[in-house]
Design an enzyme around this catalytic site. Structure first.
Site, mmCIF file in Angstrom:
data_model
loop_
_atom_site.group_PDB
_atom_site.id
_atom_site.type_symbol
_atom_site.label_atom_id
_atom_site.label_comp_id
_atom_site.label_asym_id
_atom_site.label_seq_id
_atom_site.Cartn_x
_atom_site.Cartn_y
_atom_site.Cartn_z
ATOM 1 C CD GLU A 251 6.186 2.252 6.380
ATOM 2 O OE1 GLU A 251 6.422 2.803 7.233
ATOM 3 O OE2 GLU A 251 5.708 1.328 5.865
ATOM 4 C CE LYS B 49 3.478 -1.516 -0.473
ATOM 5 N NZ LYS B 49 3.177 -1.661 0.562
ATOM 6 C CB SER C 271 1.000 -5.599 -5.763
ATOM 7 O OG SER C 271 2.643 -6.103 -6.294
HETATM 8 C C1 PLP Z 1 4.562 -4.264 -5.733
HETATM 9 C C2 PLP Z 1 5.037 -3.828 -4.666
HETATM 10 N N1 PLP Z 1 3.685 -5.624 -4.313
HETATM 11 C C3 PLP Z 1 3.650 -5.431 -3.019
HETATM 12 C C4 PLP Z 1 4.099 -4.730 -1.413
HETATM 13 C C5 PLP Z 1 4.378 -5.632 0.077
HETATM 14 O O1 PLP Z 1 3.287 -4.635 0.589
HETATM 15 P P1 PLP Z 1 1.686 -5.394 0.923
HETATM 16 O O2 PLP Z 1 1.886 -6.470 1.061
HETATM 17 O O3 PLP Z 1 1.258 -4.361 2.148
HETATM 18 O O4 PLP Z 1 0.369 -5.121 -0.331
HETATM 19 C C6 PLP Z 1 4.822 -3.875 -1.798
HETATM 20 C C7 PLP Z 1 6.148 -3.173 -1.161
HETATM 21 O O5 PLP Z 1 6.960 -2.934 -1.312
HETATM 22 C C8 PLP Z 1 5.268 -3.106 -3.737
HETATM 23 O O6 PLP Z 1 5.817 -2.775 -3.573
#
Ligand code: PLP
Lengths: 255, 393
Positions: free
Chosen positions: B111, B89, B377
Site C-alpha cells: 500500500e 521507506k 524523513s
Molecule cells: C517522507 C515521509 N515521511 C513520513 C511518512 C510517514 O510514514 P511513517 O510514519 O511510517 O514514517 C511518509 C509516508 O509516506 C513519508 O513519505
C-alpha cells in the site's frame, strides 16, 4: 439443547443465508429474517457492518457502507432484535468485525446477544489466540457459539485445535478469498473438501464463499453439512419488493 | 527492552495479530521466521551492503547552522531525504524484499500513501526482478502524481483504491484483500510499523538503522551519543520508530512524535490520532485509532498523504500510553510554513510529512545548547505541486 446443535442433528443440506443488517433499508432486519425463515432458510447470519471490512469483496463492502450511512450501529441492531424470538425460531448468528464488538464492550455484547436470543457469532478478524485469551470465557458464560473459519491453507493441526474449540459448526472457506468470488470446484477444491471430510471432525461443517446457485449449493452439500450464501443473496436484495426478491431467490434452492 | 514486543506479539496492551484465518498461514510463516532470517549473517551482510552501496547509507547527520541560530539549540537533521528514492521507506523495503526472497515469494504487494513507500517497493522489485502491485488511494494518486509515474516506470502496477476516503487506510484495505486472494507466493510489504505482529517489530528493526547511525554520528560530532530530544513525524510511525529505536531505553532522551492535526485537531479534518483516537483494532493490530462510538473508523485528513492515516502503530500507542513518548500535532498550515522555512534557511525542500516534525521546533522552548535531532524523513520533490499552489510560487 441449543438451536444450532439441534438443527445439525435433525437436518442435512443446511442452507444458511448471510445478509447485512440495515441494508437495503435501516429497518429491514427482522422482516428479512422472517421472510428467509418462511422461504426455507435453516440458519441466519446477520452481518453488523464495519467501515473497513477487509475480508469482504465489493458487494458486501457496498451493503455495509449503505447500512452505516443509514445509521446502523450495534446498539440499533440489538434494539431491532429485541423481539427476534417472537418472529424467528431458526438459529441466528451475528457476523462482523472485532472493533465494533470491542467498543460495545465484549461483556455487553455477549449479554445483549444472549438477551435477544442470538445463538453465536462469526468474527473473522478475531484469531484463535485472542479469542482464547480475551473472549472465550465471556462467550461461554452466555452460551454463545463462536464459529471459526478454515481455508485450504489451514494446517491439519490447527484444524484439530479449531475443532476442539468449537461447539456448533466449522466454516469451511471454499478458497482463500474475500467474499463474492465464484466457487470453482476444480480438482484442488474437491481434494481439499475430501481431505476435511476424511478428518472426521467432531463438529459439522458448512461450506461458504462463492456459493451462488443450486448447482454450487448441491456440490457443497455433498462434502459438508450444508452451505452458506452471502454475496449472491445481498445482490438479490437490491431493488424491487423485499418479500418477492427473497422468495424468488430462495425458490432456486428450496423446491 | 521495556518497550519492545513480547513473545505474544504485544507492546503492553497493544499489538497482536487480528487477522482473518485466510491471512494466518502467511503471517505465521513470517512470525516464525523473521528473527531467524534477519539474524542470519548472510542476510545481514547483503542488507548492509545494499544500504551502503544502493541506498547511500549512512545518511548524514547534519548540524543545521541557521536553524540552530534561530532556535538557540543545536539542531541536527538526520538526512533520510538523501536516501535513494528520497525517503526512509527504502530501509524497510530492502529488508523485506530480501526476507521475501528467503521465503520463496514471487509476487510483492504494498500500500502507499505519499507514494514514497510505493516507489521504494517498486524500486526493490525492479532490483530483484519480482512482480509488483501497489495499492494507492485515488486522492493520493492525484496529489502525488510524480510518484505514480515513477512506480509505473519502475514496472509496478498501480491499482487505485476507490473506497472510503480514498487514501492510505483504503489502500491498506485493498492490499490486505489482495493478500487474502493470493495466499501462496505473495509477500505483502507493509510500509509502516502497523499491521499484525510481526510487522510492527520487523519494520521497526529495519528502520532502526536510523537511530543506530544517529548515535554514532552524535558521539563523533558532540562527544555524547545522547541527545536531549529526538523528533519525528508519525503517520503509521516507521520513521519515528526508526529514530526512537536505540534511544527508547535511554529514558533521559525525550522522544517527540509529531502527528498531523490537519485543519486543526477539533476541525473534523484531522489525523491527530492520539488526541482524537481510542483503543481499538485496525489493520490487524490493537492500537489507538480514530473511530466513532460504534467502532467505525473515522476518515482522517492531512495535507500530507503520508500522515493521512487514522491510526498509529501499536508500539507508538504503548510509548504514548506509558508516557515514554510525547505525542503532539501540527496543522497543515504550520507544516507548509515550516517546509518553506527549511527551504529558505537550509536549502533543503523537505517532504510535507517531515515538515510536520520541523514545525514543532517553533513550539519548543530551549534553554540554549541542547542537542536536538529531527528526522528529515523525506525530500519534497513529490510535494512541489502542493507547495506551489499553497504559496502561489
Ligand atoms: C517522507 C515521509 N515521511 C513520513 C511518512 C510517514 O510514514 P511513517 O510514519 O511510517 O514514517 C511518509 C509516508 O509516506 C513519508 O513519505
Amino acid at each position: 439443547m441449543n438451536r444450532i446443535k439441534k438443527l445439525f442433528q435433525e437436518k442435512k443440506n443446511i442452507l444458511s443465508i448471510y445478509y447485512t443488517a440495515g441494508y437495503p433499508n435501516l429497518g429491514d432486519t427482522i422482516q428479512i429474517a422472517e421472510a428467509l425463515q418462511k422461504s426455507g432458510a435453516d440458519l441466519l447470519e446477520i452481518g453488523f457492518p464495519y467501515s473497513d471490512p477487509v475480508a469482504d469483496g465489493p458487494v458486501i463492502q457496498a451493503s455495509s457502507k449503505q447500512a452505516l450511512d443509514q445509521g446502523m450501529t450495534l446498539k440499533v441492531l440489538f434494539e431491532q432484535l429485541k423481539d427476534l424470538r417472537k418472529h424467528v425460531s431458526i438459529p441466528v448468528l451475528l457476523m462482523g468485525y472485532v472493533n465494533p464488538v470491542l467498543q460495545f464492550g465484549v461483556e455487553n455484547f455477549c449479554k445483549a446477544c444472549a438477551e435477544v436470543g442470538v445463538d453465536g457469532c462469526i468474527v473473522p478478524d478475531l484469531p484463535i489466540a485472542e479469542y482464547e485469551e480475551f473472549y472465550q470465557d465471556c462467550f461461554e458464560k452466555h452460551n454463545l457459539s463462536n464459529v471459526f473459519l478454515i481455508t485450504p491453507q489451514t494446517a491439519e493441526e490447527r484444524i484439530h485445535k479449531i475443532d476442539g474449540l468449537t461447539n456448533s459448526f466449522i466454516y469451511l472457506l471454499s478458497s482463500s478469498a474475500t467474499t463474492g468470488k465464484n466457487l470453482e470446484v476444480g480438482n484442488t477444491t474437491e481434494a481439499y473438501f475430501s481431505r476435511i471430510k476424511a478428518m472426521n471432525l467432531k463438529n459439522p461443517t458448512m461450506i461458504g464463499f462463492g456459493i451462488s446457485d443450486k448447482q454450487t449449493f448441491d456440490k457443497a452439500c455433498s462434502y459438508a453439512n450444508g452451505a452458506i450464501i452471502g454475496t449472491a443473496f445481498v445482490k438479490a436484495l437490491a431493488g424491487g419488493n423485499l418479500e418477492e426478491s427473497i422468495s424468488n431467490f430462495m425458490k432456486k434452492f428450496r423446491d | 527492552m521495556k518497550y519492545k514486543v513480547n513473545e505474544k506479539g504485544y507492546y503492553g496492551d497493544f499489538g497482536g495479530a487480528y487477522i482473518p484465518e485466510m491471512l494466518y498461514p502467511n503471517v505465521e510463516e513470517l512470525r516464525q521466521n523473521y528473527l531467524k532470517i534477519i539474524a542470519d549473517p548472510d542476510f545481514q551482510k547483503e542488507f548492509h551492503q545494499l544500504l551502503k552501496d544502493y541506498v547511500g547509507r549512512p545518511s548524514p547527520l547534519y548540524l543545521a547552522k541557521r536553524y540552530s541560530e534561530k532556535y538557540g539549540a543545536n539542531i541536527f537533521l538526520k538526512r533520510e531525504d538523501l536516501n535513494h528514492t528520497g525517503a526512509h521507506k527504502i530501509n524497510n523495503t530492502i529488508g523485506q524484499i530480501l526476507l521475501a526472497e528467503k521465503l520463496g515469494k514471487k509476487r510483492i504487494i504494498a500500500e502507499t500513501g505519499a507514494g514514497q513507500h510505493g516507489v521504494a517497493t517498486a524500486t526493490v522489485c525492479a532490483l530483484r526482478n519480482l512482480e509488483c502491485v501497489i495499492y494507492m488511494g485515488e486522492v493520493d494518486i492525484e496529489r502525488q502524481a510524480p510518484n505514480v509515474a515513477r512506480m509505473k516506470m519502475l514496472g509496478a502496477k498501480v491499482v487505485p483504491a476507490s473506497s472510503g476516503s480514498k487514501t492510505l487506510k483504503d489502500a491498506t484495505n485493498e492490499a490486505m484483500r489482495d493478500w487474502i486472494n493470493n495466499p501462496v507466493d505473495t509477500h505483502y510489504i507493509i510500509g509502516s510499523v502497523v499491521g499484525p505482529h510481526p510487522y510492527p517489530d520487523m519494520v521497526a528493526i529495519f528502520q532502526s538503522i536510523i537511530s543506530e547511525e544517529t548515535k554514532k554520528q552524535l558521539l563523533e560530532q558532540t562527544g555524547s551519543d545522547q541527545p536531549d530530544y529526538v523528533l519525528a513525524c508519525v503517520g503509521g510511525g516507521s520513521n519515528a520508530m526508526g529514530m526512537f529505536y536505540h534511544f527508547m531505553d535511554d529514558e533521559q532522551v525525550k522522544l517527540i512524535a509529531v502527528e498531523a492535526a490537519g485543519k486543526g485537531v477539533s476541525s473534523g479534518f484531522s489525523a491527530a490520532t492520539t488526541y482524537l483516537g481510542k483503543e481499538g483494532v485496525l489493520h490487524g493490530s490493537r492500537s489507538i485509532l480514530m473511530q466513532t462510538a460504534d467502532g467505525q473508523v473515522v476518515e482522517p485528513h492531512s495535507v500530507s498523504a503520508g500522515l493521512d492515516y487514522p491510526g498509529i502503530g501499536p508500539q507508538h500507542a504503548h510509548l504514548f500510553k506509558t508516557g515514554r513518548g510525547q505525542y503532539v500535532s501540527i496543522t497543515d498550515d504550520e507544516s507548509l510554513e515550516a517546509g518553506l522555512l527549511c527551504t529558505k534557511l537550509e536549502g533543503i525542500i523537505p517532504a510535507i510529512e517531515s515538515a510536520h516534525a520541523l514545525a514543532y521546533l517553533e513550539k519548543m522552548e530551549f534553554k540554549g545548547g541542547e542537542n536536538v535531532v529531527v528526522c528529515l524523513s523525506g525530500r519534497g520533490d513529490k510535494d512541489l505541486d502542493t507547495y506551489i499552489k499553497y504559496f502561489n510560487l
